[in-house]
Design an enzyme around this catalytic site. Structure first.
Site, PDB file in Angstrom:
ATOM      1  N   GLY A  64       1.155  -5.320   9.965  1.00 11.76           N
ATOM      2  CA  GLY A  64       1.972  -6.251   9.255  1.00 11.76           C
ATOM      3  C   GLY A  64       1.397  -7.580   9.180  1.00 11.76           C
ATOM      4  O   GLY A  64       2.070  -8.400   9.044  1.00 11.76           O
ATOM      5  N   TYR A  85      18.617  -1.011   7.140  1.00 11.32           N
ATOM      6  CA  TYR A  85      17.589  -2.074   7.973  1.00 11.32           C
ATOM      7  C   TYR A  85      18.462  -2.180   9.575  1.00 11.32           C
ATOM      8  O   TYR A  85      17.751  -2.047  10.558  1.00 11.32           O
ATOM      9  CB  TYR A  85      17.854  -3.407   7.218  1.00 11.32           C
ATOM     10  CG  TYR A  85      16.867  -4.328   7.895  1.00 11.32           C
ATOM     11  CD1 TYR A  85      15.544  -4.419   8.097  1.00 11.32           C
ATOM     12  CD2 TYR A  85      17.529  -5.602   8.431  1.00 11.32           C
ATOM     13  CE1 TYR A  85      14.931  -5.446   8.845  1.00 11.32           C
ATOM     14  CE2 TYR A  85      16.953  -6.683   9.059  1.00 11.32           C
ATOM     15  CZ  TYR A  85      15.465  -6.532   9.055  1.00 11.32           C
ATOM     16  OH  TYR A  85      14.826  -7.532   9.632  1.00 11.32           O
ATOM     17  N   ILE A 117      -1.686  -2.961   5.324  1.00  8.40           N
ATOM     18  CA  ILE A 117      -2.231  -2.061   4.582  1.00  8.40           C
ATOM     19  C   ILE A 117      -2.724  -2.458   3.270  1.00  8.40           C
ATOM     20  O   ILE A 117      -3.361  -1.844   2.588  1.00  8.40           O
ATOM     21  CB  ILE A 117      -0.688  -1.301   3.760  1.00  8.40           C
ATOM     22  CG1 ILE A 117      -0.927   0.054   3.150  1.00  8.40           C
ATOM     23  CG2 ILE A 117       0.299  -2.364   3.200  1.00  8.40           C
ATOM     24  CD1 ILE A 117       0.357   0.848   3.236  1.00  8.40           C
ATOM     25  N   ARG A 118      -2.708  -3.820   3.091  1.00 10.00           N
ATOM     26  CA  ARG A 118      -3.290  -4.430   1.931  1.00 10.00           C
ATOM     27  C   ARG A 118      -4.372  -5.345   2.572  1.00 10.00           C
ATOM     28  O   ARG A 118      -4.173  -5.992   3.568  1.00 10.00           O
ATOM     29  CB  ARG A 118      -2.649  -5.111   0.929  1.00 10.00           C
ATOM     30  CG  ARG A 118      -1.632  -5.970   1.587  1.00 10.00           C
ATOM     31  CD  ARG A 118      -0.379  -6.088   0.538  1.00 10.00           C
ATOM     32  NE  ARG A 118       0.683  -6.539   1.337  1.00 10.00           N
ATOM     33  CZ  ARG A 118       1.019  -7.922   1.282  1.00 10.00           C
ATOM     34  NH1 ARG A 118       0.781  -8.661   0.752  1.00 10.00           N
ATOM     35  NH2 ARG A 118       1.971  -8.537   2.376  1.00 10.00           N
ATOM     36  N   ASP A 178      -2.550   1.728   7.461  1.00  8.87           N
ATOM     37  CA  ASP A 178      -1.041   2.007   6.829  1.00  8.87           C
ATOM     38  C   ASP A 178      -0.364   2.644   8.332  1.00  8.87           C
ATOM     39  O   ASP A 178      -1.014   3.425   8.833  1.00  8.87           O
ATOM     40  CB  ASP A 178      -1.206   3.021   5.974  1.00  8.87           C
ATOM     41  CG  ASP A 178       0.064   3.856   5.603  1.00  8.87           C
ATOM     42  OD1 ASP A 178       1.096   3.630   6.085  1.00  8.87           O
ATOM     43  OD2 ASP A 178       0.144   4.775   4.678  1.00  8.87           O
ATOM     44  N   LYS A 209      17.033  -1.306  13.198  1.00 11.17           N
ATOM     45  CA  LYS A 209      16.705  -2.054  14.098  1.00 11.17           C
ATOM     46  C   LYS A 209      17.224  -1.646  15.483  1.00 11.17           C
ATOM     47  O   LYS A 209      16.859  -1.916  16.649  1.00 11.17           O
ATOM     48  CB  LYS A 209      17.216  -3.464  13.885  1.00 11.17           C
ATOM     49  CG  LYS A 209      16.431  -4.167  12.658  1.00 11.17           C
ATOM     50  CD  LYS A 209      14.794  -4.543  13.228  1.00 11.17           C
ATOM     51  CE  LYS A 209      13.920  -5.005  12.221  1.00 11.17           C
ATOM     52  NZ  LYS A 209      12.443  -5.108  12.452  1.00 11.17           N
ATOM     53  N   GLN A 251       5.470 -11.847   6.194  1.00  7.49           N
ATOM     54  CA  GLN A 251       6.241 -13.382   6.553  1.00  7.49           C
ATOM     55  C   GLN A 251       5.669 -13.825   8.009  1.00  7.49           C
ATOM     56  O   GLN A 251       5.313 -14.937   8.003  1.00  7.49           O
ATOM     57  CB  GLN A 251       7.409 -13.284   6.097  1.00  7.49           C
ATOM     58  CG  GLN A 251       8.002 -14.788   6.273  1.00  7.49           C
ATOM     59  CD  GLN A 251       9.674 -14.628   6.502  1.00  7.49           C
ATOM     60  OE1 GLN A 251      10.195 -13.607   7.074  1.00  7.49           O
ATOM     61  NE2 GLN A 251      10.197 -15.943   6.387  1.00  7.49           N
TER      62      GLN A 251
END
Ligand code: SER
Length: 316
Positions: free
Chosen positions: A8, A138, A35-36, A49, A142, A12
């Site tokens: 990731g 979410y 992933i990008r 991924d 967590k 952010q």
């Protein structure tokens, strides 16, 4: 930490974490994955991924990683829109990352969140160890993640560590799909329009933190002596707790003409209402010396200054 792999890495937190770690540990020792593919990369990068367990293992193995920081996840509001996908990505990705860490004996970090708490949690000065019955997908992810990380430590000896991040505020990479994102948007809109319409209602307190403090917390926790850690997954940390009108007042100290009104989004307001007003971070302070450098006004001055430079440069 000598050879660190991050999933990731374009997100952010990831995008700024990679840069900080490259400064501190050397560019070639920090492998960014996402992933990008980013438009440009300041060092080693692999497309990954996190649902692809085999590729995750192969990349970590080929890089010779000793540390894995698993940052890939969907945030709260996005997860509510597609809870099945959120479960698959957030839990599937975490399991693959923990398995990679177990097989390669890696030190491991993944963030938890204020989202790991729910309406039955004590709202003020929320203790480190308390009721965790979140009502969002979410939050379910967590809490399950915190437990899984503890499980990998106690059963397999994987050196897992984590924090419960509050809303994170940064001027570099915008967040996507979170409930606390209003506290980032407000600064962009202040600089661009001098006005902000808040989707979070007046009087809603949430914990927040400026990104430089969040990144330093990750490094400090990972460098802490393992013997001093009692909690591991995951430590409450916070730098400030404020309402929309309090962040607006802080901006008005720098921009007296700034105005704000409200158009409350019921979905994100419901999530915010289920989270704590303020966390007790005394365990993080006692066990590994957590300390935040930025309070609300100090962050506001820095955010507005950096955003003015950034938006001016982009526009010119
Ligand atoms: N910032 C996150 C969100 O709003 C909470 O950890 O989803």
């Amino acid at each position: 930490m000598k050879k660190i792999m991050i999933t990731g890495a374009c997100g952010q937190i990831g995008s700024e974490l990679v840069e900080k770690l490259r400064v501190e540990y050397g560019t070639e020792n920090v492998l960014a994955t996402d992933i990008r593919k980013p438009v440009s990369s300041s060092g080693p990068f692999e497309v990954l991924d996190v649902m692809d367990a085999e590729r995750m293992y192969d990349i970590a193995n080929a890089f010779g990683a000793d540390t894995l920081m698993h940052m890939a996840a969907l945030l709260s509001a996005t997860a509510e829109k597609d809870p099945v996908f959120a479960w698959n990505l957030n839990m599937g990705g975490l399991m693959n990352a923990l398995e990679t860490a177990r097989k390669l004996n890696l030190q491991f970090f993944t963030p938890s969140s204020i989202g790991a708490f729910g309406p039955s949690t004590p709202k003020d000065n929320t203790p480190q160890d308390t009721l965790q019955r979140p009502t969002t997908m979410y939050g379910v992810n967590k809490v399950a993640g915190e437990l899984l990380c503890d499980y990998y430590y106690t059963h397999f000896g994987v050196d897992t560590r984590g924090v419960r991040f509050p809303g994170l505020i940064s001027n570099v990479t915008p967040p996507g799909g979170g409930t606390t994102d209003y506290a980032v948007d407000i600064y962009y809109q202040a600089v661009e329009k001098g006005h902000y319409t808040s989707y979070i209602a007046e009087g809603t307190y949430m914990d927040m933190m400026y990104m430089p403090d969040a990144l330093q917390a990750i490094v400090d926790l990972m460098e802490a002596d393992s013997d001093t850690l009692v909690h591991r997954n995951a430590f409450n940390i916070t730098a400030m707790s404020f309402t929309p009108e309090q962040i607006a007042a802080s901006i008005q100290k720098v921009m007296p003409n700034f105005t704000m009104d409200y158009d409350v989004d019921p979905a994100r307001q419901a999530i915010a209402d289920s989270w704590p007003n303020s966390l007790d971070d005394s365990a993080a302070k006692a066990e590994w010396g957590f300390k935040a450098a930025y309070d609300l006004d100090k962050m506001t001055v820095d955010m507005l200054e950096k955003l003015r430079r950034k938006l001016y440069r982009t526009a010119s």
